[in-house]
Every structure is written in C-alpha cells, then in structure tokens.
Design an enzyme around this catalytic site. Structure first.
Site, PDB file in Angstrom:
ATOM      1  N   TYR A 158      51.346  87.606  29.068  1.00  0.00           N
ATOM      2  CA  TYR A 158      50.441  88.457  29.851  1.00  0.00           C
ATOM      3  C   TYR A 158      51.003  88.808  31.226  1.00  0.00           C
ATOM      4  O   TYR A 158      51.059  89.988  31.593  1.00  0.00           O
ATOM      5  CB  TYR A 158      49.084  87.757  30.004  1.00  0.00           C
ATOM      6  CG  TYR A 158      48.128  88.525  30.883  1.00  0.00           C
ATOM      7  CD1 TYR A 158      47.469  89.656  30.396  1.00  0.00           C
ATOM      8  CD2 TYR A 158      47.884  88.131  32.193  1.00  0.00           C
ATOM      9  CE1 TYR A 158      46.592  90.373  31.198  1.00  0.00           C
ATOM     10  CE2 TYR A 158      47.011  88.847  33.003  1.00  0.00           C
ATOM     11  CZ  TYR A 158      46.366  89.964  32.503  1.00  0.00           C
ATOM     12  OH  TYR A 158      45.513  90.676  33.303  1.00  0.00           O
ATOM     13  N   LYS A 162      52.117  92.673  32.921  1.00  0.00           N
ATOM     14  CA  LYS A 162      51.589  93.334  34.103  1.00  0.00           C
ATOM     15  C   LYS A 162      52.699  93.645  35.111  1.00  0.00           C
ATOM     16  O   LYS A 162      52.625  94.648  35.832  1.00  0.00           O
ATOM     17  CB  LYS A 162      50.481  92.483  34.736  1.00  0.00           C
ATOM     18  CG  LYS A 162      49.246  92.348  33.853  1.00  0.00           C
ATOM     19  CD  LYS A 162      48.639  93.710  33.485  1.00  0.00           C
ATOM     20  CE  LYS A 162      47.315  93.580  32.757  1.00  0.00           C
ATOM     21  NZ  LYS A 162      46.708  94.880  32.425  1.00  0.00           N
TER      22      LYS A 162
END
Length: 235
Positions: A158, A162
C-alpha cells in the site's frame, strides 16, 4: 453548472467528497463498481437535494473505464473535475505486506487499483476535462506514501503504491503545465472508514475537505503538489 466524477464514491471519503461537491452546486457522477451500493449512494445524495447520477466504474478494467467515459459524455458532455478516490489497502494477513515476506500478487493487486486505475481513468476522462473552462484533477493519496515521513504501519504494498501515485501526479502536472488542467494529490488523514476498521479519529467529511479544496482551486492555484488540511505534505 460544474460536473465532477468521483471514483469509489459509494461510501466513506468518496461519498463525503461527492456530497460536499454537490452541496456547492456540482452535478456529481458517482463512480462505483457495485451496482446496488452505487444506486443507494445516488439515492441518498438526491434525497439530500443533490444533482447526482451513477456511473458503473471498475478502475481496473479498460472496458469499464471506457464505458464510463462514454456514459458521462452522453449524459453531461464534459467534466470539470475528476477526483481519483478509489483505492484499496490490500491483504495484510500472513505477512503479505511485511517487506521480508512480501506477497507480490498483493503488490500487483494494490498497484493495479491505486496507480494503474488512476492512470486508466485519468486518460479516459482527459478529453472530457479538456472541454471544461477550468478543469481540476485530484488524486487521493496518503502520507504513508511520503518517503520522508514514514507514517502508519508497515504496509509494503500500500505505502509504495501511494509513493508511485504521488510521482505519477507530478508527471501529469508537468505534462499539463501549459494547459488549464490543474493536477494535485492530497492526504485525507486517518479517517474512520471500513478501510481503517472505523477506528480512526477523523470523520469522512473531515477527510474529504482537502479534496474539495483542491477540486475547486482558482486558476492560479498550486500544481503538482501534495497537500493535507495543514498545507504541504513532505514528499
């Protein structure tokens, strides 16, 4: 009348962004892949007085994204604002996001939604955005993607997704620097949604505020930046 597409708008921060934009006069296209949840979200918005319509949208599917662009073109003819909100955290069980035991299939799945999905949607919607007088693109990122802040738990699928989204945002901003399309990324903060198990201090409305601000920037607003409620977020 201004028109906004919010992806992943059937719940959480996405729904709050849709509601917030509708409250200041936007017609909102509610992008979501789940038919029942999308219809329920549109109904809730309309009940509250919003001008909203649903758009079937799976950001991981070229066909779905192309069909969504065609639906928006047919329905309203252009887009003033695109908020790329749809995102996933990915599995964390069994050390799936521990870098020392990283499950690369989890990385692929997370990046396909959080990065490739944004590129897929943005490029499909650009022709519609170019028809608007003051187009805005907002990419929902996270300070977990900051290479200097090191926030949040270790999530090696994750967080890097980003970081990559932030970099892609800068590339779009550079490419579109001589146009009227303003592109930025933002961090909503730690928000109580199903993503966080509803165990976070901020409301979806608080998380949506920075996205709404960037979606409504004046023509001399910042480009290619990363922001939260307090201002600029460190890369």
């Amino acid at each position: 009348m201004k028109i906004a597409l919010v992806t992943g708008a059937n719940k959480g921060i996405g729904f709050a962004i849709a509601r917030g934009l509708a409250s200041i006069g936007y017609t909102v296209a509610v992008g979501a892949r789940d038919d029942a949840r999308r219809e329920r979200a549109v109904e809730q918005l309309r009940t509250a007085g919003a001008d909203a319509f649903g758009v079937a949208l799976d950001v991981t599917s070229d066909e779905s994204v192309a069909a969504a662009a065609a639906t928006i073109e047919r329905t309203v003819g252009r887009l003033d604002t695109l908020v790329n909100n749809a995102g996933i955290g990915g599995r964390i069980d069994g050390g799936a996001q521990d870098p020392t035991t990283l499950d690369l299939d989890v990385v692929r799945t997370v990046v396909d939604t959080n990065v490739f999905g944004v590129v897929r949607v943005t490029n499909a919607m650009l022709p519609l955005l170019r028809r608007a007088p003051a187009p805005r693109i907002v990419n929902m990122s996270s300070n977990m993607g900051s290479l200097s802040l090191h926030t949040g738990p270790i999530m090696a699928a994750y967080a890097p997704s980003k970081s990559m989204l932030n970099s892609v945002t800068v590339q779009y901003a550079r490419r579109l620097a001589d146009t009227n399309i303003i592109v930025n990324a933002c961090c909503p903060g730690y928000v109580a949604t199903d993503f966080t198990g509803f165990a976070a201090p901020r409301t979806p409305e608080q998380g949506a505020a920075i996205a709404i601000r960037l979606a409504t920037l004046p023509d001399d607003g910042p480009r290619g930046g990363f922001f939260d409620d307090a201002g600029v977020v460190e890369w």
